[in-house]
Design an enzyme around this catalytic site. Structure first.
Site, PDB file in Angstrom:
ATOM      1  N   ASP B 180      40.175  47.378  38.945  1.00  0.00           N
ATOM      2  CA  ASP B 180      39.350  46.679  39.935  1.00  0.00           C
ATOM      3  C   ASP B 180      39.279  47.529  41.212  1.00  0.00           C
ATOM      4  O   ASP B 180      39.295  48.757  41.149  1.00  0.00           O
ATOM      5  CB  ASP B 180      39.960  45.299  40.207  1.00  0.00           C
ATOM      6  N   ASP B 207      47.607  55.764  45.069  1.00  0.00           N
ATOM      7  CA  ASP B 207      47.764  54.646  45.998  1.00  0.00           C
ATOM      8  C   ASP B 207      46.570  53.709  45.821  1.00  0.00           C
ATOM      9  O   ASP B 207      45.508  53.931  46.408  1.00  0.00           O
ATOM     10  CB  ASP B 207      47.836  55.160  47.439  1.00  0.00           C
ATOM     11  N   HIS B 214      38.506  42.267  46.061  1.00  0.00           N
ATOM     12  CA  HIS B 214      38.288  41.686  44.740  1.00  0.00           C
ATOM     13  C   HIS B 214      39.507  41.823  43.833  1.00  0.00           C
ATOM     14  O   HIS B 214      39.938  40.848  43.178  1.00  0.00           O
ATOM     15  CB  HIS B 214      37.067  42.377  44.128  1.00  0.00           C
ATOM     16  N   SER B 375      34.534  36.662  37.483  1.00  0.00           N
ATOM     17  CA  SER B 375      35.631  37.580  37.833  1.00  0.00           C
ATOM     18  C   SER B 375      36.928  36.827  38.038  1.00  0.00           C
ATOM     19  O   SER B 375      38.008  37.346  37.776  1.00  0.00           O
ATOM     20  CB  SER B 375      35.304  38.339  39.115  1.00  0.00           C
TER      21      SER B 375
END
Lengths: 263, 450
Positions: B180, B207, B214, B375
């Site tokens: 994501d 990272d 989201h 989602s």
């Protein structure tokens, strides 16, 4: 505890078989072998555990058996048992199938085959000390079930086979004419395997569950009626204590009634 | 690829509930009552009960005629009777308040007591202080949100999470990869669940900090730190979270990045891969990546899409991916949820309370918000898949996918019985998927068949 009890039971039974004919004077020395035949019925429950004692439930059993055997001089007897029983396995949980299953489908039939051994050892006064043992094999019939409630109908079949062993000393009072009260202390061993097959197309799975009885030592009291030399009626009540997994002492109970004809 | 972010309605949720939360004390604006349905009599202000119903017990010597008259006078009717207790379930008029009506009944000299019909929860209820707002996990008929006019959910229109947790909340042997926009690595409800800094394919480093929102929202639904007295509950209490950043700060990514992310996650040992993202076209590269992960034993879960059109990719890669549509707090299909034969199951996707980055609201507000979209539906399924995998690690990905499908509830069965293109097999049901099913005696009809 369990191994210790088993050792004691085997000791008593072995001693009985070896010493019985010598230790106990025959009650009817003029007769040699007598043929035994009879029928019996029994109901009992046993706490069972599985999956390394992470699960437990109560097995309820009802069975009927015929027996054919020999009674030796001195009163020792050996009989073959055959019968049919219903084993209620409700509460057994199968968690290794794709969909876990809690068995609540009631009794499964089983053909029973086994042996019964009774050996009087000593007769101090009007008392009789002996040993008795029973080995009972259970060959379960297959059950089939349908599971609805999922988006795909599931088909299940299962079968359970098992072995039950009871052996230990008996104490009988022979002071009455036509009946003899008795008490026994016995090692109580029960082991079984329940195989469950799941088919929820395309999901399939089989789980073989090893089951053991909980509680290694039991006790019983009963009365042996002997209204004539050719007929006996034996009524017995059982008590098998066990410890619940969550703690606390509980008891399994049972009762049996047998008729024995002697020829 | 265009990522269509689910709508995020920025409830200043933090301001509304800050008074009861021990975290980040930010400025508090006018805070309406926190009660779910209304103040309850003795146990405080947040005890849920059935709207429009009270329980009434008359004194034993009160005749039937008096009882009937009392009900009529209170504009109510009995809809149930517990005979042993002589307690009536009373339906009150739609415009009446439960508390007021209970008080009115209680004031009647012929009534022994009157009380709300409280709603119970299964024992495995987490102690996270925002759990009561998570209708998707346990719908008690609570209001969705705490502002006046918030909609109210239907009791039990949820994924039966509490019942499923009774059997197993999962363990830490399973990691869910969140492919994501990254994850807020410092979020208090996620920090202990994140297995490492993850991988950032946008900036090509290690990272995977979320600079959109989201991925953080998705991660919280799937596996937020649970039973830790704060924040929300995740579906998979103990599963790890592996952040994989493939979407940039605008929520956009490419087939190459997403494919790389999937492969990397699979190679890191993630057993569940959540793909709350969508492509309009089928990319062969993406398909190859999905197949690669599936063949390594990964369970891939993807959102169906949010434009009421056809199922997007990778959800539409039917053989390898569980495509998840969205339902709402009434167990109805969310209007914007995409549909098609590839849809496998559905999960709540409207007004789902979840984690957002700590910087998102700013001003010290609490990092939680209500988010919509398929989602948000997908990570519910990912969480369930993680529990199943930890419960039965010997099952293959395909088998776990079937369990999730077959255990779903056909919540639109009245209009579209069976498998349909809106919600596939139905809204997921954790209880059926996890708790041993009762195998009962099968009775066959004896006699001539019709």
């Amino acid at each position: 505890m369990s191994a210790h009890s088993r050792l004691i039971a085997v000791f008593f039974l072995g001693a009985g078989i070896l010493l019985g004919p010598f230790a106990a004077p025959a009650r009817e020395t003029e007769r040699s072998f007598r043929i035994q035949a009879g029928v019996g019925a029994e109901v009992f429950s046993r706490s069972i555990v599985w999956d390394e004692r992470t699960g437990s439930s109560i097995l309820k059993v009802g069975l009927g058996m015929i027996r054919v055997g020999l009674e030796l001089p001195g009163g020792a007897s050996f009989a073959l048992l055959a019968g049919y029983g219903g084993n209620n396995w409700n509460g057994l949980v199968f968690r290794e199938l794709p969909f876990s299953i809690d068995y609540e489908a009631g009794s499964l039939g089983a053909i029973l085959l086994g042996t019964d051994i009774d050996v009087p050892l000593f007769k101090p006064g009007k008392w009789e000390i002996g040993a008795s043992g029973r080995f009972l094999f259970s060959f379960g019939s297959s059950g089939e079930w349908t599971l609805t409630g999922l988006q795909q109908i599931g088909a299940f079949d299962g079968r359970a086979n098992g072995l039950m062993i009871q052996a230990g000393p008996t104490l009988t009072y022979r002071g009455f004419e036509t009946f003899s009260p008795f008490a026994t202390l016995f090692y109580d061993g029960l082991s079984a395997t329940f195989t469950m097959n799941e088919n929820i197309d395309p999901l399939v799975g089989t789980e073989k569950k090893k089951i053991k009885g909980q509680g290694a030592v039991g006790a019983s009291v009963g009365i042996l009626f002997e209204p004539s030399p050719a007929f006996r009626l034996k009524a017995e009540g059982f008590l098998v204590p066990y410890t619940k997994l969550e703690g606390g002492l509980k008891f399994n109970v049972g009762a049996s009634l047998r008729t024995i004809y002697l020829f | 690829m265009t990522h269509r972010p689910a709508s995020l309605r920025i409830f200043v949720f933090a301001a509304l509930i800050a008074s009861v939360l021990p975290m980040n004390g930010g400025p508090v604006r006018d805070a309406p009552s926190l009660s779910l349905i209304g103040p309850a009599s003795v146990r405080g202000a947040d005890v849920p009960y059935v709207p429009g119903q009270i329980l009434v017990k008359f004194k034993s010597d009160v005749p039937a005629a008096y009882r009937a008259a009392t009900l009529v006078l209170n504009d109510s009717r009995a809809v149930g009777w517990i005979s042993t207790l002589d307690v009536y379930t009373v339906q009150i008029s739609a415009d009446a308040s439960v508390e007021e009506k209970a008080a009115a009944f209680a004031g009647d000299p012929g009534v022994l007591f009157a009380e709300p019909n409280y709603v119970c929860r299964a024992a495995a209820t987490p102690n996270d202080n925002l759990f009561k707002y998570q209708y998707a996990l346990s719908n008690t008929g609570q209001r969705i949100g705490d502002v006046p006019g918030s909609p109210q959910g239907k009791i039990s229109a949820d994924i039966k999470a509490c019942q499923g947790w009774e059997e197993s909340p999962g363990d830490d042997s399973v990691t869910i990869a969140i492919i994501d926009s990254g994850v807020d690595l410092t979020h208090p409800d996620l920090v202990n669940k994140i297995t490492g800094p993850g991988r950032d394919f946008v900036n090509d480093d290690f990272d995977a900090t979320d600079d959109f929102y989201h991925g953080t929202a998705v991660a919280g639904i799937a596996a937020a730190d649970t039973n830790n007295t704060e924040g929300i509950a995740g579906v998979a209490w103990n599963a790890g979270i592996l952040p994989v950043k493939v979407l940039n700060a605008d929520g956009a990514g490419t087939a190459a990045r997403v494919s790389e992310g999937i492969i990397w996650a699979a190679e890191q040992g993630a057993r569940i891969i959540n793909l709350s993202l969508e492509f309009d076209a089928a990319s062969q590269t993406l398909l190859d990546a999905v197949r690669y992960a599936f063949n390594r034993g990964c369970i891939l879960v993807a959102s169906a899409g949010n434009d009421n059109g056809a199922v997007k990719f990778p959800a539409a890669f039917d053989a390898y991916v569980l495509a998840v549509a969205a339902t709402d707090y009434n167990d109805e299909v969310w209007a914007s949820s995409n549909s098609g034969p590839e849809v496998d199951v559905a999960a709540p996707g409207l007004d789902v309370l979840t984690t957002v980055p700590t910087w998102f609201f700013g001003g010290g507000a609490l990092p939680y918000g209500y988010v919509d979209g398929t989602s948000m539906a997908a990570p519910h399924v990912s969480g369930l898949a993680a529990i199943l995998k930890s419960q039965k690690p010997w099952l293959s990905a395909a088998e776990i996918m079937e369990i999730i499908r077959f255990s779903a509830d056909d919540v639109n069965g009245a209009t579209s019985p069976g498998i349909d293109e809106s919600i596939g097999y139905g809204r997921i049901n954790m209880e059926k998927a996890l708790v041993p099913l009762k195998l009962e005696r099968t009775f066959r009809k004896i006699g001539p068949s019709e």
